[in-house]
Scaffold this motif. Structure first.
Motif, PDB file in Angstrom:
ATOM      1  N   CYS A 114       1.055  23.590 -11.978  1.00 53.41           N
ATOM      2  CA  CYS A 114       2.330  23.566 -11.235  1.00 53.41           C
ATOM      3  C   CYS A 114       2.584  22.226 -10.546  1.00 53.41           C
ATOM      4  N   GLU A 115       1.882  21.149 -10.971  1.00 54.07           N
ATOM      5  CA  GLU A 115       2.023  19.853 -10.317  1.00 54.07           C
ATOM      6  C   GLU A 115       2.092  18.726 -11.350  1.00 54.07           C
ATOM      7  N   TYR A 116       2.731  17.622 -10.931  1.00 55.53           N
ATOM      8  CA  TYR A 116       2.745  16.393 -11.703  1.00 55.53           C
ATOM      9  C   TYR A 116       1.612  15.497 -11.204  1.00 55.53           C
ATOM     10  N   GLN A 117       0.753  15.037 -12.111  1.00 52.43           N
ATOM     11  CA  GLN A 117      -0.464  14.336 -11.710  1.00 52.43           C
ATOM     12  C   GLN A 117      -0.384  12.844 -12.024  1.00 52.43           C
ATOM     13  N   ILE A 118      -0.969  12.033 -11.140  1.00 48.70           N
ATOM     14  CA  ILE A 118      -1.044  10.587 -11.375  1.00 48.70           C
ATOM     15  C   ILE A 118      -1.820  10.290 -12.656  1.00 48.70           C
ATOM     16  N   ALA A 156       8.426   9.174 -16.949  1.00 48.50           N
ATOM     17  CA  ALA A 156       8.325   9.846 -18.245  1.00 48.50           C
ATOM     18  C   ALA A 156       7.620  11.195 -18.093  1.00 48.50           C
ATOM     19  N   VAL A 157       6.595  11.237 -17.249  1.00 50.88           N
ATOM     20  CA  VAL A 157       5.887  12.500 -16.981  1.00 50.88           C
ATOM     21  C   VAL A 157       6.854  13.526 -16.386  1.00 50.88           C
ATOM     22  N   ILE A 203       0.866  -1.175   0.000  1.00 53.19           N
ATOM     23  CA  ILE A 203       0.000   0.000   0.000  1.00 53.19           C
ATOM     24  C   ILE A 203       0.905   1.228   0.000  1.00 53.19           C
ATOM     25  N   ILE A 204       0.679   2.126  -0.948  1.00 52.94           N
ATOM     26  CA  ILE A 204       1.430   3.377  -1.037  1.00 52.94           C
ATOM     27  C   ILE A 204       0.492   4.496  -0.600  1.00 52.94           C
ATOM     28  N   VAL A 205       0.890   5.257   0.418  1.00 48.75           N
ATOM     29  CA  VAL A 205       0.006   6.267   1.004  1.00 48.75           C
ATOM     30  C   VAL A 205       0.656   7.647   0.910  1.00 48.75           C
ATOM     31  N   PRO A 206       0.348   8.430  -0.135  1.00 49.00           N
ATOM     32  CA  PRO A 206       0.818   9.825  -0.173  1.00 49.00           C
ATOM     33  C   PRO A 206       0.038  10.654   0.848  1.00 49.00           C
ATOM     34  N   MET A 207       0.747  11.288   1.780  1.00 48.96           N
ATOM     35  CA  MET A 207       0.072  12.034   2.849  1.00 48.96           C
ATOM     36  C   MET A 207       0.906  13.224   3.301  1.00 48.96           C
ATOM     37  N   ALA A 208       1.590  13.861   2.360  1.00 49.43           N
ATOM     38  CA  ALA A 208       2.502  14.942   2.724  1.00 49.43           C
ATOM     39  C   ALA A 208       1.794  16.253   3.039  1.00 49.43           C
ATOM     40  N   GLY A 209       0.568  16.434   2.554  1.00 51.44           N
ATOM     41  CA  GLY A 209      -0.149  17.676   2.837  1.00 51.44           C
ATOM     42  C   GLY A 209      -0.596  17.755   4.286  1.00 51.44           C
ATOM     43  N   ARG A 210      -0.592  18.950   4.857  1.00 47.71           N
ATOM     44  CA  ARG A 210      -0.989  19.130   6.256  1.00 47.71           C
ATOM     45  C   ARG A 210      -2.501  19.175   6.421  1.00 47.71           C
ATOM     46  N   GLY A 211      -3.262  19.518   5.374  1.00 49.68           N
ATOM     47  CA  GLY A 211      -4.713  19.590   5.496  1.00 49.68           C
ATOM     48  C   GLY A 211      -5.193  20.961   5.923  1.00 49.68           C
ATOM     49  N   SER A 212      -4.959  21.964   5.067  1.00 46.35           N
ATOM     50  CA  SER A 212      -5.267  23.348   5.442  1.00 46.35           C
ATOM     51  C   SER A 212      -6.758  23.573   5.669  1.00 46.35           C
ATOM     52  N   ARG A 213      -7.629  22.827   4.968  1.00 46.80           N
ATOM     53  CA  ARG A 213      -9.074  23.042   5.135  1.00 46.80           C
ATOM     54  C   ARG A 213      -9.589  22.542   6.475  1.00 46.80           C
ATOM     55  N   LEU A 214      -8.752  21.766   7.189  1.00 44.04           N
ATOM     56  CA  LEU A 214      -9.164  21.247   8.495  1.00 44.04           C
ATOM     57  C   LEU A 214      -8.483  21.991   9.646  1.00 44.04           C
ATOM     58  N   ARG A 215      -7.846  23.107   9.356  1.00 49.41           N
ATOM     59  CA  ARG A 215      -7.280  23.910  10.438  1.00 49.41           C
ATOM     60  C   ARG A 215      -8.400  24.435  11.329  1.00 49.41           C
ATOM     61  N   PRO A 216      -8.146  24.600  12.662  1.00 51.12           N
ATOM     62  CA  PRO A 216      -6.852  24.565  13.356  1.00 51.12           C
ATOM     63  C   PRO A 216      -6.394  23.165  13.762  1.00 51.12           C
ATOM     64  N   TYR A 242       8.905   7.782   3.445  1.00 51.46           N
ATOM     65  CA  TYR A 242       9.548   8.635   2.449  1.00 51.46           C
ATOM     66  C   TYR A 242       9.086  10.070   2.656  1.00 51.46           C
ATOM     67  N   VAL A 243       9.914  11.021   2.231  1.00 43.30           N
ATOM     68  CA  VAL A 243       9.597  12.440   2.390  1.00 43.30           C
ATOM     69  C   VAL A 243       9.429  13.075   1.012  1.00 43.30           C
ATOM     70  N   GLN A 244       8.284  13.723   0.817  1.00 40.20           N
ATOM     71  CA  GLN A 244       8.087  14.552  -0.376  1.00 40.20           C
ATOM     72  C   GLN A 244       8.553  15.954  -0.020  1.00 40.20           C
ATOM     73  N   ASP A 245       9.694  16.367  -0.558  1.00 41.27           N
ATOM     74  CA  ASP A 245      10.315  17.609  -0.121  1.00 41.27           C
ATOM     75  C   ASP A 245       9.677  18.860  -0.719  1.00 41.27           C
ATOM     76  N   GLN A 246       8.867  18.694  -1.782  1.00 40.75           N
ATOM     77  CA  GLN A 246       8.180  19.835  -2.391  1.00 40.75           C
ATOM     78  C   GLN A 246       6.751  19.423  -2.737  1.00 40.75           C
ATOM     79  N   PRO A 247       5.789  20.336  -2.605  1.00 42.89           N
ATOM     80  CA  PRO A 247       4.392  20.006  -2.929  1.00 42.89           C
ATOM     81  C   PRO A 247       4.132  20.061  -4.429  1.00 42.89           C
ATOM     82  N   LEU A 248       4.590  19.024  -5.134  1.00 43.84           N
ATOM     83  CA  LEU A 248       4.546  19.042  -6.594  1.00 43.84           C
ATOM     84  C   LEU A 248       3.527  18.058  -7.166  1.00 43.84           C
ATOM     85  N   GLY A 249       2.510  17.705  -6.383  1.00 42.59           N
ATOM     86  CA  GLY A 249       1.409  16.945  -6.933  1.00 42.59           C
ATOM     87  C   GLY A 249       1.450  15.462  -6.655  1.00 42.59           C
ATOM     88  N   THR A 250       0.370  14.796  -7.089  1.00 42.04           N
ATOM     89  CA  THR A 250       0.181  13.379  -6.780  1.00 42.04           C
ATOM     90  C   THR A 250       1.221  12.484  -7.452  1.00 42.04           C
TER      91      THR A 250
END
Length: 336
Positions: free
Chosen positions: A194-198, A184-185, A3-16, A82-90
């Motif tokens: 501004c992002e690379y998409q699945i 290849a993408v 199972i691969i779980v991309p979860m690098a976003g903090r979730g701004s819409r669920l702040r605080p 793993y760490v996604q160091d930049q928010p560059l998409g799925t």
């Protein structure tokens, strides 16, 4: 199976609530969203999970990594971080887990929960999990031919041909093929917004003859903002009320109080002259006094006094004493 779980976003819409805790680790009915997600995937694929690869943000910290490792251990799986160091998409997020991209795998974004009753047929090369929706214009949708194969992925179509929305979970019999196409993408710098998409990797797979089938889920539950997260907590409790998962701890102090199930109530909770439920989750060590709470999500070590709460979400180590009912306050907040 991986199972691969991309979860690098903090979730701004669920702040605080996500200022101190990444959204996938916010508990729903006593378990983090991402834990419920991978456990439900394990049930659907119906085979042992060998590895769970979590793609996190660079500021998540060691405590988050340890929690994720424990979640994988609970499924007898290896945890890879793993760490996604930049928010560059799925697409970029998935490629951040490049060493784990081999063999059969499910890719699942950790901001959604689901209920499903289908199996992955042995001859299935790839699958996109979908849910029938009332307003397909608001979603990415798939178009299907008369053979039941996915022909197109269309993002928020103005004139939709289908009402099957993509929920963000994908199966690949050999995910190394997706890896090749996403590389290849990246090499072509095929960027959208501004992002690379699945989706661009999937489109290249389809052009090379890979057949994608839809996996239709019965229920799709969002955790994008406070209101829908509280609603998801309610729906999960409804599903769990007749199951094997213990919802109310044996170590709860109850004084002149009543509980209307279904509710999740953790160890060390104290209820003093309180009415709790239905559809309430109370985290470990929380104290509720002279209050009524229904349809709400309260995290750990929080104190609630003189309150009448409905559709509320309160974080960890908070204090609330007041008359507002539909509130949203984060960790360590004090309203008295």
């Amino acid at each position: 199976m991986k199972i691969i779980v991309p979860m690098a976003g903090r979730g701004s819409r669920l702040r605080p609530h996500t200022l101190t805790v990444p959204k996938p680790l916010i508990p729903i009915a006593g378990k983090p969203i991402v834990q419920r997600l991978v456990e439900d995937i394990a049930k659907v694929v119906d085979e042992p999970i060998e590895e769970i690869a979590f793609v996190i943000g660079k500021d998540f910290g060691k405590a988050v990594e340890e929690q994720l490792e424990n979640i994988a251990t609970g499924l007898n799986a290896k945890a890879s971080i793993y760490v996604q160091d930049q928010p560059l998409g799925t697409g970029h997020a998935i490629m951040s887990a490049e060493p784990s991209l081999s063999g059969p795998a499910v890719v699942a974004y950790a901001d959604t929960l689901f209920k499903a009753d289908f199996s992955i047929e042995k001859d299935t090369e790839a699958m996109i999990w979908v849910k029938q929706v009332d307003n397909p214009k608001a979603f990415g949708v798939v178009n299907i031919n008369n053979k039941g194969h996915i022909t197109d992925l269309v993002e928020k179509p103005e004139h939709p041909e289908s009402d099957l929305a993509v929920i963000g979970i994908y199966y690949f019999r050999d995910i190394s093929i997706l890896k090749e196409q996403l590389q290849a993408v990246l090499d072509e710098k095929l960027i959208r917004g501004c992002e690379y998409q699945i989706n661009d990797g999937i489109e290249k797979m389809k052009q090379n003859g890979i057949i994608f089938k839809p996996g239709k889920v019965d229920e799709w539950m969002d955790c994008g903002n406070k209101t829908v997260t509280v609603e998801t907590n309610k729906r999960i409790l409804e599903h769990l009320k007749n199951g094997d998962e213990k919802l109310i701890s044996d170590h709860v102090e109850i004084h002149s109080s009543e509980i209307t199930e279904p509710c999740f109530i953790a160890d060390g909770v104290k209820l003093i002259n309180a009415k709790i439920g239905p559809y309430v989750s109370l985290g470990k060590g929380t104290v509720v006094k002279d209050s009524a709470i229904k349809n709400s999500l309260i995290q750990e070590h929080t104190e609630i006094t003189n309150a009448n709460l409905n559709n509320a979400m309160i974080g960890n180590f908070a204090k609330f004493n007041g008359q507002f009912s539909s509130i949203s306050i984060g960790d360590y907040s004090v309203l008295e």
